[in-house]
Motif scaffolding. Structure first.
Motif, PDB file in Angstrom:
ATOM      1  N   ASP A  57       0.863  -1.176   0.000  1.00 20.16           N
ATOM      2  CA  ASP A  57       0.000   0.000   0.000  1.00 20.16           C
ATOM      3  C   ASP A  57       0.900   1.226   0.000  1.00 20.16           C
ATOM      4  OD1 ASP A  57      -1.855   1.978   0.362  1.00 20.16           O
ATOM      5  OD2 ASP A  57      -2.468   1.328   2.359  1.00 20.16           O
ATOM      6  N   PHE A  59      -0.044   4.372  -0.006  1.00 24.06           N
ATOM      7  CA  PHE A  59      -0.710   5.550   0.519  1.00 24.06           C
ATOM      8  C   PHE A  59      -0.266   5.783   1.953  1.00 24.06           C
ATOM      9  CE2 PHE A  59      -3.509   3.969  -2.820  1.00 24.06           C
ATOM     10  CZ  PHE A  59      -3.564   5.094  -3.623  1.00 24.06           C
ATOM     11  N   LYS A  61       0.783   7.847   5.293  1.00 25.12           N
ATOM     12  CA  LYS A  61       0.278   9.022   6.000  1.00 25.12           C
ATOM     13  C   LYS A  61       1.384   9.550   6.899  1.00 25.12           C
ATOM     14  CE  LYS A  61      -4.453   7.393   6.073  1.00 25.12           C
ATOM     15  NZ  LYS A  61      -5.575   6.952   6.863  1.00 25.12           N
TER      16      LYS A  61
END
Length: 67
Positions: A57, A59, A61
């Motif tokens: 993944d 993405f 943060k």
């Protein structure tokens, strides 16, 4: 190998899917002691969520530190 994966908490479907390729990879790279095999499989289990996620993944943060 399949039984060892299942005993380690891998779902039987994933264990059957990845058992032979893992065995081949361990033979190819001389991962032949029980300690090295355990470390190799443990690392793979962590990185793949017990062989259920095969893509990373991307993405990420950024977490803010509380001051």
């Amino acid at each position: 190998m399949i039984e060892k994966l299942i005993d380690a908490g891998v779902h039987p479907t994933q264990a059957r899917t990845f058992g032979d390729p893992l065995k081949a990879a361990m033979a190819l790279y001389d991962i032949s002691t029980a300690t090295r095999q355990a470390a190799f499989v443990a690392q793979l289990m962590v990185e793949s969520t017990r062989f259920t996620k095969l893509e990373e993944d991307l993405f990420y943060k950024t977490e803010t530190a509380a001051c």
